[in-house]
Design a protein around this motif. Structure first.
Motif, PDB file in Angstrom:
ATOM      1  N   THR A 261       0.832  -1.200   0.000  1.00  0.00           N
ATOM      2  CA  THR A 261       0.000   0.000   0.000  1.00  0.00           C
ATOM      3  C   THR A 261       0.865   1.248   0.000  1.00  0.00           C
TER       4      THR A 261
ATOM      5  N   PRO B  47       2.065   4.683   1.942  1.00  0.00           N
ATOM      6  CA  PRO B  47       2.278   4.912   3.374  1.00  0.00           C
ATOM      7  C   PRO B  47       1.019   5.393   4.100  1.00  0.00           C
ATOM      8  N   TYR B  48       0.264   6.268   3.459  1.00  0.00           N
ATOM      9  CA  TYR B  48      -0.972   6.765   4.081  1.00  0.00           C
ATOM     10  C   TYR B  48      -1.933   5.618   4.366  1.00  0.00           C
ATOM     11  N   HIS B  49      -2.149   4.764   3.378  1.00  0.00           N
ATOM     12  CA  HIS B  49      -3.071   3.646   3.572  1.00  0.00           C
ATOM     13  C   HIS B  49      -2.519   2.603   4.536  1.00  0.00           C
ATOM     14  N   ALA B  50      -1.202   2.454   4.593  1.00  0.00           N
ATOM     15  CA  ALA B  50      -0.611   1.511   5.549  1.00  0.00           C
ATOM     16  C   ALA B  50      -0.945   1.923   6.975  1.00  0.00           C
ATOM     17  N   ASP B  51      -0.928   3.228   7.242  1.00  0.00           N
ATOM     18  CA  ASP B  51      -1.246   3.733   8.579  1.00  0.00           C
ATOM     19  C   ASP B  51      -2.704   3.480   8.955  1.00  0.00           C
ATOM     20  N   ILE B  52      -3.569   3.343   7.970  1.00  0.00           N
ATOM     21  CA  ILE B  52      -4.978   3.031   8.213  1.00  0.00           C
ATOM     22  C   ILE B  52      -5.185   1.520   8.303  1.00  0.00           C
TER      23      ILE B  52
ATOM     24  N   ARG C  79      -3.036  -1.068   8.963  1.00  0.00           N
ATOM     25  CA  ARG C  79      -2.420  -1.830  10.071  1.00  0.00           C
ATOM     26  C   ARG C  79      -3.328  -1.893  11.298  1.00  0.00           C
ATOM     27  N   PRO C  80      -3.867  -0.753  11.784  1.00  0.00           N
ATOM     28  CA  PRO C  80      -4.759  -0.871  12.948  1.00  0.00           C
ATOM     29  C   PRO C  80      -6.065  -1.615  12.638  1.00  0.00           C
TER      30      PRO C  80
ATOM     31  N   THR D 230       4.978  -1.022   2.468  1.00  0.00           N
ATOM     32  CA  THR D 230       4.919   0.143   1.584  1.00  0.00           C
ATOM     33  C   THR D 230       5.964   0.061   0.476  1.00  0.00           C
TER      34      THR D 230
END
Length: 135
Positions: free
Chosen positions: A93, A95-100, A102-103, A122
């Motif tokens: 993904t 980086p922005y979507h990875a931060d969403i 993962r949680p 990423t």
């Protein structure tokens, strides 16, 4: 190399890497989302490919209901189709979507124990390395 494509997803299997690539080309409807995963599972079963790189960069994240379907229903099908292989899904993904993502995975996946590991990346090379070696 085995490959197939629609207007929303491209599937390929690289026998030299022993990896299945599921690359989304655009945002997908819930029906397309499920059809893409099912088509990938057919190819995976044919090739005995339990290690997948799922490229979400052109698509973005799935609806939470579709993610829940992957984690519960699809993963059960994945295990049944490939019971003796190592099963890993690497989500590639932005980086922005990875931060969403993962949680979301941590929250939705806390009770599942299906023998299928899922990680978010990423960059493609670390994803491929994890898929091949588990590190």
């Amino acid at each position: 190399m085995q490959a197939s494509s629609t207007d929303y997803v491209a599937l390929s299997y690289r026998s030299d890497l022993r990896l299945l690539f599921l690359r989304w080309k655009r945002p997908a409807s819930p029906a397309e989302h499920r059809a893409g995963y099912q088509a990938a599972l057919q190819l995976a079963q044919k090739e005995q490919a339990g290690r997948w790189l799922v490229d979400l960069r052109s698509r973005g994240l799935a609806d939470p209901n579709d993610l829940q379907w992957v984690l519960r229903d699809f993963r059960s099908d994945f295990q049944a189709a490939l019971p003796t292989t190592t099963r890993r899904l690497a989500y590639l993904t932005t980086p922005y979507h990875a931060d969403i993502l993962r949680p979301r995975l941590s929250e939705l996946d806390s009770l599942a124990d299906t023998g299928t590991d899922i990680r978010v990346f990423t960059e493609e090379m670390p994803a491929q390395q994890w898929l091949q070696t588990g590190q």
